[in-house]
Scaffold this active site. Structure first.
Site, PDB file in Angstrom:
ATOM      1  N   ASN A 225      -8.552  -0.665   3.806  1.00 47.01           N
ATOM      2  CA  ASN A 225      -8.640  -0.992   2.388  1.00 47.01           C
ATOM      3  C   ASN A 225      -7.595  -2.023   1.972  1.00 47.01           C
ATOM      4  O   ASN A 225      -7.617  -2.529   0.870  1.00 47.01           O
ATOM      5  CB  ASN A 225      -8.514   0.279   1.543  1.00 47.01           C
ATOM      6  CG  ASN A 225      -7.289   1.055   1.919  1.00 47.01           C
ATOM      7  OD1 ASN A 225      -6.593   0.682   2.860  1.00 47.01           O
ATOM      8  ND2 ASN A 225      -6.990   2.105   1.208  1.00 47.01           N
ATOM      9  N   ASP A 226      -6.678  -2.301   2.845  1.00 48.37           N
ATOM     10  CA  ASP A 226      -5.657  -3.285   2.497  1.00 48.37           C
ATOM     11  C   ASP A 226      -6.010  -4.674   3.000  1.00 48.37           C
ATOM     12  O   ASP A 226      -5.293  -5.635   2.734  1.00 48.37           O
ATOM     13  CB  ASP A 226      -4.312  -2.882   3.096  1.00 48.37           C
ATOM     14  CG  ASP A 226      -3.926  -1.486   2.693  1.00 48.37           C
ATOM     15  OD1 ASP A 226      -4.059  -1.174   1.509  1.00 48.37           O
ATOM     16  OD2 ASP A 226      -3.505  -0.715   3.561  1.00 48.37           O
TER      17      ASP A 226
ATOM     18  N   ASP B 126       0.862  -1.151   0.000  1.00 49.25           N
ATOM     19  CA  ASP B 126       0.000   0.000   0.000  1.00 49.25           C
ATOM     20  C   ASP B 126       0.918   1.227   0.000  1.00 49.25           C
ATOM     21  O   ASP B 126       2.107   1.095   0.256  1.00 49.25           O
ATOM     22  CB  ASP B 126      -0.839  -0.061   1.277  1.00 49.25           C
ATOM     23  CG  ASP B 126      -1.687   1.148   1.436  1.00 49.25           C
ATOM     24  OD1 ASP B 126      -2.181   1.638   0.420  1.00 49.25           O
ATOM     25  OD2 ASP B 126      -1.860   1.594   2.572  1.00 49.25           O
TER      26      ASP B 126
ATOM     27  N   GLY C 211      -4.777   3.465  -3.601  1.00 52.08           N
ATOM     28  CA  GLY C 211      -6.006   4.123  -4.008  1.00 52.08           C
ATOM     29  C   GLY C 211      -5.754   5.542  -4.444  1.00 52.08           C
ATOM     30  O   GLY C 211      -6.654   6.236  -4.872  1.00 52.08           O
TER      31      GLY C 211
ATOM     32  N   ASP D 143      -1.666  -0.762   5.766  1.00 45.53           N
ATOM     33  CA  ASP D 143      -1.996  -0.291   7.099  1.00 45.53           C
ATOM     34  C   ASP D 143      -3.475   0.008   7.283  1.00 45.53           C
ATOM     35  O   ASP D 143      -3.914   0.216   8.385  1.00 45.53           O
ATOM     36  CB  ASP D 143      -1.191   0.962   7.431  1.00 45.53           C
ATOM     37  CG  ASP D 143      -1.663   2.130   6.613  1.00 45.53           C
ATOM     38  OD1 ASP D 143      -2.034   1.900   5.444  1.00 45.53           O
ATOM     39  OD2 ASP D 143      -1.672   3.252   7.127  1.00 45.53           O
TER      40      ASP D 143
END
Lengths: 353, 1390
Positions: free
Chosen positions: B877-878, B416, B694, B874
């Site tokens: 969304n991960d 991420d 994102g 972290d």
């Protein structure tokens, strides 16, 4: 680190800085370098060589005589006789003659040997009751189920000693005599006591407590093993202390061999007699055999072995030869490795620099 | 065994699906059929009882004291291995088969089972503890009209419970009413989805009118809604009350696990409780991850089973033949067992007997040993100080203990961006003012440049601000007009909101962190932005308060890439300040700026090359007339109904001309510490790193550059931005063609290529150089110069056959792909296309990616590449990606704990990844491989002896060894040394494996333990068994003791072989152990010692006397071990076993040394030459650091403007309209009232407000509430403020800042006209804040009132939501607490 102290402040959860937790324990990390491996190989080769030579020399000094008497000499008749199980009760004696070229010096050991007799079968080996042999009265009357089908005779009387091992005891007996030159045959005295393991004789095999009874009375309600001619308390007619479970022939037989071909100690030359004080002199000998043990059922052979001993036991050519072969192989390997290291081991040499 | 450490963690205990099932089962059998809809009637327990909904008691534990034993055993016997041993045990009870005593199997089995049981019990104990803790929390339940304290577990569906500020929500609630106006309440959902910003929930208007508990007690509405599910963002249901229907949505729900913030109290109706809550429905790891070694191990165990059966068959056939030929003759001495009547049956039994005897080839203790080793490795990870982050006081944590060795095999890392690679902190790093650049650290060698201390110069300075160049400060101090102008611009031209809780304690709430950084910089250099109203901006310039009137904000948008403000200063001069992307701004300068522009442009290039985000600043003086005329045209544009946007843009364009350049700023999107170095090291270790974010493309690419994933030296960076399948496919194909073509065309410009590679390999050489220091020197240098040669490819390349060629593409490529393109690329028929292109690239960046796509990308690689993947992130969304990758790593301490909870490993900083992989992973893999090799070896060496003996004992399944030896061999005599090796072994020290990342490669290639290695091991084991059987056999069959007693008896043979075996395997472990710690010594020598001790004890007279039938080996050890022949035999066997192994290993090291061998050797030589070399970590780092510092000159082409990044359009409008201020001031008011630290304050405030507010709350009931009453209401309602912080852990992140807000509280109630605000500031800052807040409110209120539409409120709410979209308070405490923004619950927004 004291727990109370650590549990506060910004580093409260900081792991301890111990060598163990940080995987920094002092350690020795050996490595296979030419410096260590090659010398080690040469050293190994040398050691093996020395040992081999020494053992070989030692073995050379021993003497051994093997005599297969299954069908030899007059035993031929007995061999045929024993083929028929119905003759089992009849005794048969025979004699075999042999000669010794070179005197056996020192202690001479007399073995009987069996070939193709599997004392190492699982069920055979289990077929014994050590509890009975150690003199436990309960086991005497109730032999372990492992002894089946040799635990009780047809009438249900418990057998002592029970089991297939005891049942199949080797029951040939030998009389060795020496043809003294210019004289008559001299019976060679054999020591037949003290030839077992100490623990076997003193710990593992004990007669049931007699409590002022005779041995025969102790064994009163037991039957002798099926193949036996004599009950266990009459095994040695000469020496009453050698009867019962502590009979040395029994003890020796009960120590099962690991392989189908084996020899077991029968007796040691008694050197008290001045003729045999130095061992067995060269000359002609006769063995008179009480031929009882049938081997033809299982295509076995019987033999007697006479041997002298050194510090590491009887004549055993395999050991020194094995050492010598190993040593030469290691040496060869060492040389090859050295050459490879010298010629091709670029990386190794690079690392050296 | 993960010991739960944090309270938050206890919220998410790992719940296995099984348990949930069980849990549901407990709730009654009737409910077994799926619940179709849920009906809940408020305050009616009897009615709700009927449905037997789950209670709020959460049970994540598996067992209780009574059920533990049966359930645990049942579970354990579901393991194939355990069942197998149980089966063996049963076999052994059949006397005809039993070749071993029952205890030879049951003892190890019991040991294995009990170790596992203890572990399970410990785990469960902690679960019980956390369950109890959660279940026993207190909540206030409205029972029979009065509030009663109840434990959480006693809360029922249909209860109405009262929540207070900062309390955890006990169950999924329907919000009924709240102390805030309009039934609003704020929640923080960090526990649930990881987002730390606050969200707004609103109750249905009818219920919000109910207000207090007396009314609520009589509330008897019935809710009909969907059954429990795990969708966090969806809820649909209907409330029936008083014959009316009200639709319920997720907006009305408070979910368990949320924390109530900034809301004094609220009432909610329990809809879902306990296991039905969305939190519990969501928790739990659905997939159990297994490592590739695990799978290999299982395969091998199956093979061994097969092998076992084969051996059994061979021996059974042997038995059949033997029994027919020999055994039948031997029957007079040993008749067949009763059931056996022919040799075939005997062979059948013998087969099973041999299966029992030979079962030790399938090592019973294998699995448990593997678990123990992994546990040890996990502890080492937990204990590692170098993975401890002191800033956030977080140590690394291995949350799963089953994956460690896979850490040594990772090939792909999916990372991420925000919060993982970057800290999401922007810092003002450099600037160029009037052609003079500041912020360069002049002396890079200086150990730690001194941080400037602003406090003496400027009391309002932000203490957290870092700047090192004191010339800039000097320049400000001497009053350089350009510098002043520069910072004035920064203090004025922005859309930041400020909060001043007390004098000097400013908190900025910036919409993008970039802006925050700039305004903070200005603040520290003496131009302090203090407050704003829609029409004014108040600053303190060099200690002197100045108020500008804000005439216009020319807002940012993506096309303009700039923003401006037009202000009138107190002297009346009108000036336009503009900041924007250099590309657009430099075009709009006055021609006289040419020279300055050139210099600044150079600076901008420099900054960009350093990976900084740049902005150019300019101003323009406007005359009154100009302003008037423009203002007119602007107003026209603004009012236009059609094409408003375009006309506005044109209007802006019109005035943003002929500007005077002031300078440029460079902002660093602060990477986490050590990120570029880590990425460099990891890519040297042949690990491919993909960034999935994102974020916008520009941001992502920018970060790619600054963390050196992308470099300007790359041959080409492909951008895939297609919107259709076709275009994406085309772009991918084109990219591949280019990859093949480009190097060819570059043959001509080889030099350039070399240079490029030179730098790319720089890091590599940096490391290699050190290696060479003690290496060859001359010879290897050339080849080491460029390990990844850009080598001119063979000139005549055949026309591109698809994928294969891609493998040997030269040159470095990178791929940047957009979310929507990725969606196409991930379609089934495009997968391979995408994969082959992406895998040919050195770096892949996917931007604008949804969480689901992240997981899809991971799955794609997993599916097609057969490589081990690791995902690190972290945020919430991960989670999907973390869960689907082989290994998931969570960065802890940044953005909530969702990612951490889903992860297998967690730590605080990205850079720890290299230690986790290169040190711990590598070691784990190495240890596990060595362990497995040895383990199989020793069991084969042990067991196969029986096989050979079978040929001599008539295949009767007689064992070679004493049964006790068989029992203890695996669990006592040989277990500890190999465990010690498996836990402690190291081939090279940790520093070396960081220094030589190439050491990582064997793991990726699976070199250390694979089927080939396995065969080598078992071959060696079989060889050993041959030697161990035949050497003693040959020697002993003829040998006698020195007293003439033959040695060929079974017991002597057994003892000799066993002793030789133990010695040989001990020597072998000694050879295998590369790292002899004290523990290894103790274990190896201890095992040998224990062997002799135990054997002597078992052969002792004492035991025999007690159990003569069990210990018939009496005296064997003593009499055997006294024989020189026996020792000669053992020595010979050992030599024959070990020498070939030794020679083989030596040859391997000598002829084909692995890198680890070389490193080890150098290490060894080093140690000998100089005493402790102690090259510290620091040195290694400096090496890397200096490399990354010294960028070779500036390269153009990749200048990246900061403005394109995080900015959002439309914020300026919000400010001028005052809309957004309403919310934030609301927040202020509520914040402050909740977080008061002293109850006196509260009291005072209460009196205060009562004095001002009419007691009637009628205003609240109006459908379009006036804002004024809205802002006041919370205070009048504030009944209890003290119960604020019972459960603080989560609060830490955000809680501190709000607490400072206290002082401002008093202000919100008064209503001061906005115009007065600015002037009063100097004398009474509090009053000013108050004025400000109130002032801002007014316009909105007016506007809303004017609108008078019932939907007025909601409309505004939505607008604000949009406006605040992306405004997250993820930043540190310094950059303000998150306002109670109503940001959309979107997770794609980073």
């Amino acid at each position: 680190m004291g727990k109370a102290k650590v549990k506060s402040g910004p580093l409260a959860r900081r792991p301890d800085n111990s060598a163990f937790k940080q995987q920094r324990l002092p350690a020795w990390s050996p490595m296979l370098t030419a410096n260590t491996v090659l010398p080690f190989f040469y050293f190994m080769a040398l050691i093996c060589m020395l040992l081999g030579v020494w053992l070989l020399l030692t073995v050379q000094s021993t003497q051994e005589m093997k005599l297969d008497y299954t069908e030899a000499g007059s035993c031929n008749l007995c061999y045929i006789k024993r083929q028929n199980a119905s003759n089992a009760a009849q005794s048969c004696t025979c004699s075999v003659m042999f000669s010794i070229q070179k005197a056996f010096k020192g202690d001479v050991f007399f073995y009987y040997g069996l070939k193709n007799f599997h004392q190492n079968l699982r069920r055979y080996m289990d077929s014994r009751d050590d509890g009975q042999m150690v003199g436990r009265k309960r086991n005497l009357k109730n032999p372990s189920s492992y002894c089946q089908p040799f635990d009780k005779d047809q009438t249900g009387v418990p057998i002592a000693p029970c089991g297939a091992v005891a049942n199949s005891i080797f029951n040939d007996s030998f009389t060795l005599s020496y043809h003294q030159p210019g004289s008559y045959r001299v019976r060679i005295p054999l020591l037949r006591r003290g030839i077992t393991w100490y623990t076997d004789e003193n710990v593992k095999f004990r007669n049931p407590k007699t409590e002022n009874l005779t041995l025969a009375e102790v064994f009163k309600d037991t039957a002798r093993p099926l193949y036996w001619q004599k009950p266990v308390y009459e095994l040695d007619p000469d020496d009453p202390t050698n009867n019962g479970f502590i009979n040395e022939d029994l003890i020796i037989w009960m120590r099962e061999a690991a392989f189908p071909n084996f020899k077991k100690l029968y007796g040691v030359l008694n050197r008290a007699d001045e003729v045999f004080a130095k061992g067995l002199p060269a000359g002609n000998y006769t063995i008179d055999i009480n031929y009882n043990f049938p081997v033809q059922y299982f295509r076995g052979r019987k033999e007697v072995v006479l041997t002298t001993l050194t510090w590491f036991g009887g004549q055993n050519h395999f050991l020194p030869v094995a050492y010598l072969v190993t040593s030469s192989l290691i040496l060869l390997l060492a040389v090859v490795l050295t050459v490879i290291w010298w010629k091709f081991g670029k990386a190794g040499k690079n690392m050296q620099e | 065994m993960t010991v739960l450490k944090d309270i938050p963690e206890k919220w998410f205990p790992v719940v296995l699906p099984l348990q949930r099932k069980k849990q549901k089962g407990l709730n009654g059998d009737k409910k077994k059929r799926a619940e179709e809809e849920r009906r809940v009637r408020a305050n009616d327990r009897e009615y709700n009882e009927k449905f037997q909904y789950a209670s709020n008691c959460i049970m994540t534990s598996k067992y209780n004291i009574i059920t533990f034993l049966p359930v645990n055993l049942f579970e354990q016997f579901q393991e194939v291995a355990n069942t197998y041993f149980l089966f063996l045990l049963i076999l052994q009870l059949i006397p005809q088969i039993s070749s071993l005593s029952w205890f030879t199997t049951i003892v190890p089995l019991a040991l294995v089972l009990s170790i596992t049981a203890v572990k399970d019990a410990t785990d469960d104990y902690f679960r019980h503890k956390s369950d109890n803790q959660v279940n026993n929390r207190q909540s206030q339940v409205l029972i029979h009209g009065s509030l009663q304290n109840e434990k959480w577990m006693n809360v029922r569906v249909g209860d109405i419970i009262k929540l207070e500020n900062n309390q955890f929500v006990a169950a999924d609630l329907l919000l009924l009413s709240s102390s805030e106006p309009h039934g609003l309440c704020y929640i923080e959902t960090a526990e649930l989805d990881g987002e730390t910003n606050m969200k707004v929930r609103q109750s249905v208007s009818v219920t919000s009118e109910l207000g207090d508990q007396n009314n609520l007690a009589s509330f008897d509405g019935e809710v009909v809604c969907e059954p429990p599910n795990n969708k966090l963002d969806r809820f649909c249901g209907t409330l029936y009350w008083q014959d009316k229907k009200y639709t319920l949505t997720n907006q009305n729900m408070l979910l368990r696990g949320c924390v109530l913030r900034n809301t004094e109290a609220c009432y909610g109706l329990v809809i879902f409780a306990g296991p039905d809550t969305k939190l519990m429905q969501n928790s739990g790891r659905t997939k159990f991850k297994r490592t590739s070694i695990d799978r290999l191990m299982n395969t091998l165990v199956l093979w061994i089973f097969g092998f076992l059966v084969c051996m059994g068959v061979i021996l059974a056939v042997g038995n059949a033949v033997w029994e027919r030929e020999v055994g039948s003759l031997f029957q007079s001495y040993l008749p067949w067992d009763p059931p056996v009547d022919n040799f075939l049956f005997s062979a059948f039994l013998s087969f099973w007997s041999y299966v029992i005897i030979l079962n030790t080839v399938v090592p019973i203790s294998l699995y448990v040993s593997v678990e123990v080793i992994r546990l040890g490795h996990s502890y080492f990870i937990n204990w590692d100080q170098q993975m401890f982050c002191s800033q956030c006081n977080t140590a690394a944590e291995a949350r799963t203990t089953t994956l460690n060795e896979e850490l040594g095999q990772v090939e792909y890392i999916f990372s991420d961006k925000t919060g993982t690679l970057t800290q999401n902190i922007m810092s003002f790093n450099k600037c160029s003012i009037n052609g003079q650049t500041y912020g360069e650290v002049t002396d890079p060698l200086a150990p730690q440049p001194k941080r400037l201390d602003f406090t003496p110069f400027n009391p309002l300075a932000d203490p957290d601000f870092c700047f090192y160049d004191d010339t800039l400060l000097e320049s400000v101090k001497v009053g350089d007009s350009h510098t002043h102008q520069f910072f004035r611009l920064l203090s004025l031209c922005h859309t930041v909101m400020s909060e001043e809780k007390s004098e000097g304690e400013l908190v900025y709430k910036a919409q993008s962190p970039d802006e925050g950084a700039l305004v903070t910089a200005a603040r520290n250099f003496g131009f302090v932005f203090r407050s704003r109203t829609p029409g004014t901006i108040t600053t303190t310039e060099m200690g002197r308060p100045v108020t500008y009137s804000l005439l216009a904000i020319l807002d940012f948008n993506n096309i303009r890439k700039r923003m401006s403000v037009i202000v009138r200063n107190p002297e009346g001069r009108i000036r336009l300040y503009c900041k924007g992307a250099d590309t657009v701004l430099l075009e709009r300068l006055h021609p006289c700026n040419q020279e300055l522009m050139n210099i600044t442009s150079d600076h901008l290039n420099e900054y960009a090359a350093d990976g900084l985000r740049t902005l150019a600043l300019a101003y323009r003086d406007l005359s009154e007339d100009e302003w008037e005329s423009w203002s007119e045209s602007h107003r026209c544009a603004d009012k236009a109904t059609n094409c408003r946007e375009d006309r506005l843009a044109a209007a802006y364009e019109e005035i943003e001309q002929d500007m005077m350049l002031l300078g440029a700023t460079a902002i660093e999107d602060k990477l986490q510490e050590g990120v570029p170095e880590t990425i460099a090291v990891l890519s040297l270790a042949n690990i491919k790193i993909w960034v999935l974010t994102g974020d916008k493309q520009e941001t992502a690419v920018n970060i790619g550059y600054s963390c050196k994933m992308l470099t300007d030296d790359m041959t080409e960076v492909f951008n895939i931005t297609g919107h259709t399948v076709q275009s994406v496919r085309q772009e991918l194909r084109r990219a591949r063609e280019r990859m093949i073509e480009l190097p060819r065309t570059r043959v001509g410009v080889k030099d350039e290529g070399m240079e490029g590679c030179g730098e790319a390999c720089f890091m590599g050489n940096g490391f290699r150089g050190q290696e060479e220091g003690h290496g060859t020197g001359g010879g290897g240098e050339k080849q080491l110069q460029c390990p990844l040669p850009p080598a001119p490819p063979p000139p005549a390349l055949p026309p591109p056959p698809p994928t294969n060629l891609l493998e040997n593409i030269s040159g470095e490529f990178a791929l940047v792909i957009n979310g929507h393109s990725l969606a196409h690329a991930l379609e089934a028929d495009m997968e391979m296309e995408f994969l082959s292109t992406a895998c040919a690239c050195k770096a892949v960046i996917c931007c604008r990616v949804t969480p689901l796509q992240k997981a899809q990308v991971v799955e794609l690689i997993k599916k097609h590449k057969k490589a081990v993947t690791l995902a690190i992130g972290d945020g919430a969304n991960d989670v999907s990606m973390i869960k689907s990758a082989h290994i998931g790593v969570g960065i802890s301490g940044q953005e909530g704990i969702q990612a951490v909870l889903a992860s297998d490993y967690s730590f605080a900083q990205f850079r720890f990844l290299q230690r986790l992989l290169l040190v711990h992973g590598r070691w784990s893999y190495l240890r596990m491989c060595r362990f497995l090799c040895y383990f199989f070896y020793k069991n084969f060496a042990f067991t196969m002896v029986h096989f050979w003996f079978g040929f001599f004992c008539g295949f009767s399944a007689q064992t070679v060894y004493d049964q006790y030896f068989i029992t203890l061999y695996n669990i006592v005599y040989t277990s500890l040394p190999v465990l010690a090796m498996g836990i402690f072994d190291q081939d090279v020290p940790d520093l070396r494996s960081l220094e030589y990342p190439k050491l990582y490669e064997p793991g990726q290639l699976n070199l250390l333990f694979n089927k080939r290695e396995f065969f080598i091991c078992i071959t060696q084991g079989i060889y050993t068994s041959v030697v161990l059987f035949f050497v003693p056999c040959a020697i002993l069959s003829d040998a006698t003791q020195s007293n003439g007693v033959p040695l060929a008896d079974y017991q002597t043979f057994a003892v000799t072989t066993a002793t030789a075996l133990v010695i040989v395997v001990s020597v072998q472990i000694a050879l295998d152990t590369g790292f002899w710690t004290v523990i290894n010594h103790v274990f190896v020598w201890g095992s040998l010692g224990s062997y002799f001790t135990i054997m002597l004890a078992l052969h002792s007279q004492t035991l025999f006397r007690i159990f003569p039938n069990q210990f018939h080996f009496v005296g064997s050890a003593q009499s055997t071990l006294l024989q020189p022949v026996v020792w000669l035999t053992i020595a010979l066997a050992t030599a024959i076993c070990i020498v070939p192994v030794l020679a083989f290993r030596f040859l391997k090291v000598d002829l084909k040394p692995q890198l680890s061998d070389t490193v080890r050797y150098t290490q060894l030589v080093h140690q000998k030459k100089r005493k402790p070399v102690g090259r510290s970590m620091g040195d290694a780092w400096n090496g890397v650091g200096s490399v990354s510092e010294s960028r070779l000159g500036a390269r153009g082409g990749s200048r990246r403007s900061g403005y394109a990044f995080a900015h959002q359009e439309g914020f300026g409008e919000l400010i001028t309209s005052g809309k957004n201020m309403r919310l934030s001031s609301l927040a202020l008011a509520t914040f402050a009232s909740r977080h008061s630290s002293s109850w006196i304050d509260t009291l005072r405030r209460k009196k205060h407000t009562h004095a001002h507010t009419p007691p009637s709350a009628s205003g609240e009931c109006s459908p379009a509430p006036s804002y004024v009453s809205g802002s006041v209401a919370p205070l009048s309602n504030s009944s209890s403020v003290l119960g604020g912080s019972q459960d603080t852990p989560i609060e830490e992140e955000t809680g501190t800042a709000p607490a400072q807000n206290m002082q401002t509280v008093l202000t919100s109630s008064t209503q001061t006209p906005p115009a007065l605000a600015p002037t009063s500031e100097a004398s009474a800052p509090q009053a000013s804040g108050q004025a400000l807040n109130a002032g801002i409110l007014t316009p909105t209120a007016v506007r809303l009132d004017g609108g008078d539409s019932p939907g007025g409120w909601t409309i505004t709410l939505e607008t604000v939501q949009e406006a605040l979209f992306g405004w997250k308070a993820r930043a540190t405490a310094s950059s303000s607490p998150g306002p109670p923004s109503v940001a959309k619950e979107t997770s794609q927004n980073e």
